[in-house]
Structure formats: structure tokens, C-alpha cells
Scaffold this motif. Structure first.
Motif, PDB file in Angstrom:
ATOM      1  N   ALA A 109      -8.020   5.454  -2.610  1.00  0.00           N
ATOM      2  CA  ALA A 109      -7.874   4.714  -4.195  1.00  0.00           C
ATOM      3  C   ALA A 109      -7.929   5.666  -5.394  1.00  0.00           C
ATOM      4  N   ILE A 110      -8.205   7.042  -5.151  1.00  0.00           N
ATOM      5  CA  ILE A 110      -8.238   7.862  -6.107  1.00  0.00           C
ATOM      6  C   ILE A 110      -6.985   9.007  -5.988  1.00  0.00           C
ATOM      7  N   ASN A 111      -6.378   9.058  -5.014  1.00  0.00           N
ATOM      8  CA  ASN A 111      -5.328  10.190  -4.754  1.00  0.00           C
ATOM      9  C   ASN A 111      -3.924   9.872  -5.770  1.00  0.00           C
ATOM     10  N   GLN A 112      -2.968  10.793  -5.568  1.00  0.00           N
ATOM     11  CA  GLN A 112      -1.821  10.705  -6.452  1.00  0.00           C
ATOM     12  C   GLN A 112      -0.688   9.731  -5.602  1.00  0.00           C
ATOM     13  N   MET A 113      -1.060   9.249  -4.400  1.00  0.00           N
ATOM     14  CA  MET A 113      -0.468   8.196  -4.180  1.00  0.00           C
ATOM     15  C   MET A 113       0.915   8.611  -3.089  1.00  0.00           C
ATOM     16  N   VAL A 115       3.086   5.550 -12.942  1.00  0.00           N
ATOM     17  CA  VAL A 115       3.435   6.660 -12.035  1.00  0.00           C
ATOM     18  C   VAL A 115       2.314   7.654 -12.213  1.00  0.00           C
ATOM     19  N   PRO A 116       1.715   8.486 -11.046  1.00  0.00           N
ATOM     20  CA  PRO A 116       0.735   9.526 -11.364  1.00  0.00           C
ATOM     21  C   PRO A 116       1.233  10.377 -12.398  1.00  0.00           C
ATOM     22  N   VAL A 117       0.145  11.010 -13.186  1.00  0.00           N
ATOM     23  CA  VAL A 117       0.643  12.043 -14.221  1.00  0.00           C
ATOM     24  C   VAL A 117       1.220  13.342 -13.408  1.00  0.00           C
ATOM     25  N   GLY A 118       2.269  13.649 -14.014  1.00  0.00           N
ATOM     26  CA  GLY A 118       2.740  15.346 -13.427  1.00  0.00           C
ATOM     27  C   GLY A 118       3.566  14.997 -12.412  1.00  0.00           C
ATOM     28  N   MET A 119       3.201  15.106 -11.261  1.00  0.00           N
ATOM     29  CA  MET A 119       3.645  15.357  -9.909  1.00  0.00           C
ATOM     30  C   MET A 119       4.945  14.510  -9.837  1.00  0.00           C
ATOM     31  N   CYS A 120       6.414  14.817  -9.424  1.00  0.00           N
ATOM     32  CA  CYS A 120       7.334  14.169  -9.607  1.00  0.00           C
ATOM     33  C   CYS A 120       8.302  14.259  -8.432  1.00  0.00           C
ATOM     34  N   ALA A 121       8.573  15.603  -8.087  1.00  0.00           N
ATOM     35  CA  ALA A 121       9.537  15.893  -6.882  1.00  0.00           C
ATOM     36  C   ALA A 121       8.948  16.988  -6.250  1.00  0.00           C
ATOM     37  N   SER A 122       9.861  17.179  -5.210  1.00  0.00           N
ATOM     38  CA  SER A 122       9.152  18.389  -4.293  1.00  0.00           C
ATOM     39  C   SER A 122      10.393  19.069  -3.635  1.00  0.00           C
ATOM     40  N   GLU A 127       1.597  -0.950  -9.333  1.00  0.00           N
ATOM     41  CA  GLU A 127       0.294  -0.559  -9.215  1.00  0.00           C
ATOM     42  C   GLU A 127       0.031   0.041  -7.658  1.00  0.00           C
ATOM     43  N   ARG A 128      -1.230   0.899  -7.759  1.00  0.00           N
ATOM     44  CA  ARG A 128      -1.454   1.365  -6.666  1.00  0.00           C
ATOM     45  C   ARG A 128      -1.682   0.472  -5.459  1.00  0.00           C
TER      46      ARG A 128
END
Length: 603
Positions: free
Chosen positions: A127-131, A375-382, A233-234
Motif C-alpha cells: 500500500a506504500i510501494n511504487q506499485m 502514476v508513481p513519481v519518477g520511475m517509468c521504464a527499465s 488507482e493503486r
């Protein structure tokens, strides 16, 4: 106004935003009478415990009780953008456990108060991670099986990944056999992205990385991240597995109930637990089994408090040893990552923090559950790469995350909060600048740490020593990962479309070394690397021949009947990606193992 005051103000603003745009998830709860008897007790309503409880309650005649140490999840945890709220000071819905000052990593004192954060609410850390929903690599699970854990190979666990999943994004025909449709947990590709993210796949192709779906059997390539979200939503596993089933009369949830001891009878059978609710110590008993799903830190802590663990350690604290299990709290594994490899871009190309919470962004989210708040802040691809192991060229040994923002872009309000002054000085030229950075992560670090008890007091936090980069191979691999990250960020598409320029200032503490030489990178890695809070392996699954094993391949605690563990602590080796999806899988398979043992299904 101090940074803490600003953060407190933004915390309140986040709550207001969430109250306007989302409805709170309120889980129906119960308060059990003293000495209640049920069939199964599940300790923890997090990513695994919610799955286990929901699946066990499918058997109508089984009474299932979930005990959760935290309370209802705050409303703003539903908005993906606000996941960073768990970093705010003095919040009640997380545990912030202090860690032992690392000897081999973070040597520049990257954080002034290094703490390991876990979720303390219904939904747990999910409930707090970057999903990010990442199953890891097929070889991870085949390795588990080869270590003497039958039934945990890729072919077997894939069924459980698919069972839990409702994949809601377009897919290629070759990927369809690996995806689940119609399961409880929604998974979908990242939707909204700033311009940097939209160029991620092209940048990967420049260096020979094809686009892949990393949750199939493909291994090396570029990928847009997949998230556990539904309709913007998460969706935690509690949302997916607990909430829809709370109408069942045989499923009960009690919150604000911290379990402090597993009750064992004279034969070392687990017959119940003691817990604290409203400052009162209470008991509940299990006709069948107790399942511990408290997470990689709190599960070994609870076992040791109950007399299950290394005899010598327990003896020193005056705890009577019921079962001498030397592996409890050992084998602590976590992914290690490296910050500080960044690029600036032309002004106003990226999306600043203020733009992402602008009235137009809020209105977009309210109307269509789309845009930056979705979307979560920042992380978008890898990028999944093999940079160090020619013997297995198709198996990635590093993962490089592309963050579509630059540390300091928010003027340091969040991205640099808690960093030492010397590190903040390094980032000073990027304050307020648009940009992006690459975050390389070791997929399978060799370093291991420990979780031990601070005292006999169940309310004291465990002692966490991740010991990252203690193995020299991890340092050398991270040096190669840093170079690979630099190559990715220097892709022509980023420079041509965005005017990307790499940060060329040496970090304090390494400035005496030739800039970007191997020795410089070793210094940089030792100074700036830190763990990802993916604590795993602390009660590892192993055959009887392994003296450090804690649970059997059926997840039963050695030497104790009717006691199982189902969470990240059972991993014999950490998986090659974010751990939330594998933990959900562990809950799915664990519930089926119980059903099989009681003759309810045949696997």
C-alpha cells in the motif's frame, strides 16, 4: 519555513487531494473475544497475508482470522502519485526501522538517518510501494527448485502468477500464454509519462535492447514498467483479495493488533498467538494452523520472540529456546542500487513537481483517472542487461531503472531530504533543473546480512544489518552497471530530442581519482549505493540437508507443527526484480499447499 514544516503541510494537502478525488477504502473489521478459536490465524494483512486469507476463506467450513498490526490505509495511498507520502516524518501507517550503519556502502553518509520502511496498515508494504509488478526471471525459480525445493520451479509458479493476475494492457500474441486475465489483481503498463519516458524504448534500441514484456520468458531488453493499478488507482493485494471477500462469514479481520508471541504447546505444536489490542494482551487459538506473513523483518523477529531461532542469540536475551533454528534472521538479502548518474535537459520539457500537482493535472485525474497523478513519481521504464556473465548471456544480471525526473528538480524538498550536506552539495547544480537519471540495480547480489533482536521487548524494532556490498563481486558488477547506465543515458535520441547533457561534476570524496575511471566508479559505488528495501530470505526455504533452512518446501517451520511462513522471508535467493509480485505468488501457492494438505484440492 523549515523543510519538515513544508513536508507536514504537503502531507495535509495530500490528504485533502485524496479526500476530494478518491473514496477511502474501509475494510470491515471485527474485535474477537478473548480466547477465540478459529481454524486458521494469518498474521499480517500485507501482500502475502491478504492473499492467503482470501484464498483460505474459499473453503466455507474454514474460519479464517487475519490479525494486522496497523489500521485502515490512509485515503491518499490510493493515488499512485502520492506514494512518496510514506517518507514523511511522524506518519503512523509505516514502520521505520533503524539499520546498522553500513560498512561497505553509503560511505558518504548518503542518509543522515538510514531507516527501513515497511507498511503498517491493511495492505502492508503493497500500500506504500511504487506499485511495480515484476515477477523476476524464470531462472530465479528454477534455481530455487535446484536448491532442493520441489514445486517452486518456473513452470509451476507461472500458474500462480497467472492465477492472481488481471492483465489490462495490449499484448503481443507470443506473450499471451504468460499473462493472466480475470484474476483478482489488476496489472497494466504505465500510462502517462513525461517526454523522457516516451523515448525510453528508442534509447534502448540504440544500444541493442529490443522492447520486451519482462513478465514473460523474455530476459534481455527494454520495457515500460507494469504497475498494480486499476482505473488509475493503486490496487494492493488487500484491495484485490481481502476486500471483495469480506462479506464471507468465515473471514474476519482485526486491525491494530500486534502479535507478540506464537503459542506453542509442550509438543511444539503452534496452537495460537498472543497479541496486543488496545493496550491489552489477548489470545486467539487455531484448530488447524498459524500462518506468519509479517514480512522479511518482522517474521524472523516474531519467531525469535517465540523461542524459535538461534539458541545462542536467544540465550543472551533470556529467551527460552523452544526450537533451535540457526537460520532464523540469517540470509538477509536485498537489492542494491546506485543514485547519482543523471542528465539535465532543456527547460520545461520534463514535468516538474508543481506541474504534476497543478489544477489541470488534478482535474484530469478527477475526470478520467489519467495523467501525472495516476502514476508513481519518477520511475517509468527499465532496461534488463547482462554486463558481467558471458556464461549466461541471456540472463540479466542488472536492471537499470529510468527515472523521468532529476534529483534536485524539486529543489531538494523530497528527493534530497535526509541526505548529508556533502551529497546535497553535489546535487546543488541540479536544483530546479529538468532532467532524468538512471538507477542501476544488482539483480542477484551476493552480499548477505542479518536480522537480530534488540531485546525481549516485542515493541522494540529488530536490528537490521543489510551488509550490502560486503562481497567484492557486487562492487565490480556495480561498476559495470554504472558504465552501462551512462551509455544508456547518452543515447542519441535523448540528446537530439531533449538536449540531454550528463552531469560532469565529480562527487566529493572521489574527486582525487580520474573522473569516471574504474577506481572513480568503485569509490562512487561505495559512497552512493544503498539498498532498495526488498528485504528477503531471512527465514529461507530449504531441504532438511541445509542446516540454515527455516521452512520446508511446503512452507512449514522446521521442528514446529501447524506453523507456516508465507512472505518474502522464505526466498532462498532474492528474485531478480521488485519483490511484491513474487510475494503475492508465494501467498497463492502457499494457500494451495494448505488446501492440498487438508484434502480440499489435488495439485
Amino acid at each position: 519555513m523549515s523543510s519538515l514544516s513544508v513536508m507536514s503541510l504537503i502531507t495535509k494537502l495530500a490528504a485533502i487531494i485524496a479526500g476530494i478525488f478518491t473514496q477511502p477504502t474501509v475494510y470491515p473489521t471485527s474485535v474477537m473475544p478473548q480466547d477465540t478459536i478459529v481454524d486458521f490465524i494469518v498474521v499480517g494483512a500485507g501482500s502475502a497475508g491478504s492473499v492467503v486469507a482470501g484464498r483460505l476463506s474459499e473453503v466455507p467450513e474454514w474460519e479464517v482470522l487475519v490479525l494486522e498490526a496497523g489500521g485502515q490505509p490512509p485515503t491518499f495511498t490510493k493515488i499512485p502519485f502520492l506514494h512518496f507520502a510514506s517518507a514523511f516524518p511522524n506518519v503512523s501507517f509505516v514502520n521505520k526501522y533503524p539499520t546498522i550503519a553500513p560498512k561497505y556502502s553509503s560511505q558518504f553518509g548518503v542518509l543522515t538517518d538510514p531507516r527501513y520502511t515497511t507498511g503498517k496498515m491493511v495492505g502492508g508494504s503493497g500500500a506504500i510501494n511504487q506499485m511495480v509488478h515484476n515477477r523476476g526471471n524464470p531462472q530465479d525459480y528454477d534455481n530455487w527448485a535446484q536448491l532442493g525445493n520441489p514445486g517452486w520451479d518456473w513452470e509451476t509458479v507461472l500458474k500462480y502468477f497467472k492465477k492472481s493476475e488481471d492483465y489490462r494492457s495490449p499484448m503481443k500474441p507470443r506473450d499471451a500464454p504468460f499473462r493472466g486475465i480475470g484474476g483478482p489483481m489488476s496489472v497494466q503498463k504505465l500510462g502517462w509519462m513525461p517526454p523522457v519516458g516516451r523515448l525510453a524504448i528508442q534509447a534502448g534500441m540504440e544500444v541493442g535492447l529490443p522492447e520486451i514484456d519482462y513478465n514473460t520468458d523474455t530476459k534481455i531488453g527494454s520495457t515500460i514498467l507494469q504497475l498494480a493499478t486499476r482505473n488509475g488507482e493503486r490496487e494492493s493485494s488487500a484491495d484485490a483479495f481481502l476486500m471483495p471477500n469480506m462479506q464471507r462469514k468465515n473471514l474476519k479481520l482485526q486491525i491494530n493488533s500486534q502479535v507478540i508471541k506464537i503459542i506453542l504447546n509442550k509438543n511444539n505444536d503452534a496452537i495460537g498467538v498472543k497479541y496486543v489490542h488496545k493496550n491489552k494482551v489477548k489470545r486467539v487459538f487455531a484448530r488447524r494452523e498459524v500462518i506468519i506473513s509479517a514480512g522479511g523483518a518482522d517474521t524472523p523477529k516474531l519467531l525469535m520472540l517465540s523461542g524459535i531461532g538461534p539458541r545462542e542469540q536467544l540465550r543472551k536475551l533470556g529467551i527460552d529456546t523452544r526450537v533451535d533454528l540457526p537460520g532464523v534472521g540469517q540470509n538477509y538479502q536485498d537489492h542494491v542500487s546506485l543514485r547519482g548518474i543523471g542528465w539535465t535537459i532543456h527547460p520545461n520539457i520534463s514535468s516538474s513537481l508543481l506541474e504534476q500537482i497543478s489544477p489541470s493535472a488534478m482535474l484530469r485525474y478527477q475526470r478520467s483517472r489519467d495523467g501525472p497523478l495516476s502514476v508513481p513519481v519518477g520511475m517509468c521504464a527499465s532496461y534488463l542487461l547482462n554486463v558481467h556473465n558471458p556464461d549466461e548471456p541471456t540472463v540479466p544480471d542488472i536492471q537499470v531503472f529510468l527515472f523521468c525526473a532529476l534529483d534536485g528538480q524539486d529543489y531538494g524538498l523530497f528527493s534530497l531530504s535526509g541526505y548529508q550536506e556533502s551529497v546535497q552539495e553535489y546535487y546543488r547544480p541540479t536544483l530546479g533543473r529538468d532532467g532524468f537519471f538512471m538507477l542501476p540495480m544488482l539483480s542477484r547480489p551476493k552480499s548477505v546480512g542479518t536480522v537480530t533482536l534488540k531485546s525481549r521487548n516485542p515493541f522494540d524494532p529488530p536490528v537490521l544489518d543489510h551488509n550490502s556490498l560486503s562481497h567484492p563481486d557486487d562492487v565490480e558488477l556495480m561498476v559495470k552497471a554504472a558504465k552501462a547506465s551512462l551509455k544508456l543515458g547518452n543515447a542519441k535520441i535523448f540528446r537530439r530530442a531533449l538536449g540531454a547533457e550528463p552531469l560532469k561534476k565529480p562527487i566529493p570524496g572521489c574527486a582525487h581519482l580520474e573522473f569516471q575511471s574504474d577506481d572513480y566508479w568503485r569509490c562512487f559505488v561505495r559512497g552512493m549505493a544503498n539498498v532498495m528495501a526488498h528485504i528477503s530470505g531471512t527465514c529461507k526455504m530449504a531441504p532438511d540437508s541445509d542446516p540454515m533452512g527455516v521452512v520446508t518446501p511446503r512452507l512449514i517451520v522446521r521442528g514446529v507443527r501447524n506453523l507456516r511462513i508465507m512472505d518474502a522471508s522464505i526466498m532462498p535467493q532474492i528474485v531478480s526484480g521488485n519483490t511484491n509480485a513474487p510475494v503475492i505468488m508465494i501467498g497463492e501457492r502457499g494457500a494451495d499447499l494448505i488446501k492440498e494438505d487438508y484434502g480440499k484440492i489435488k495439485l
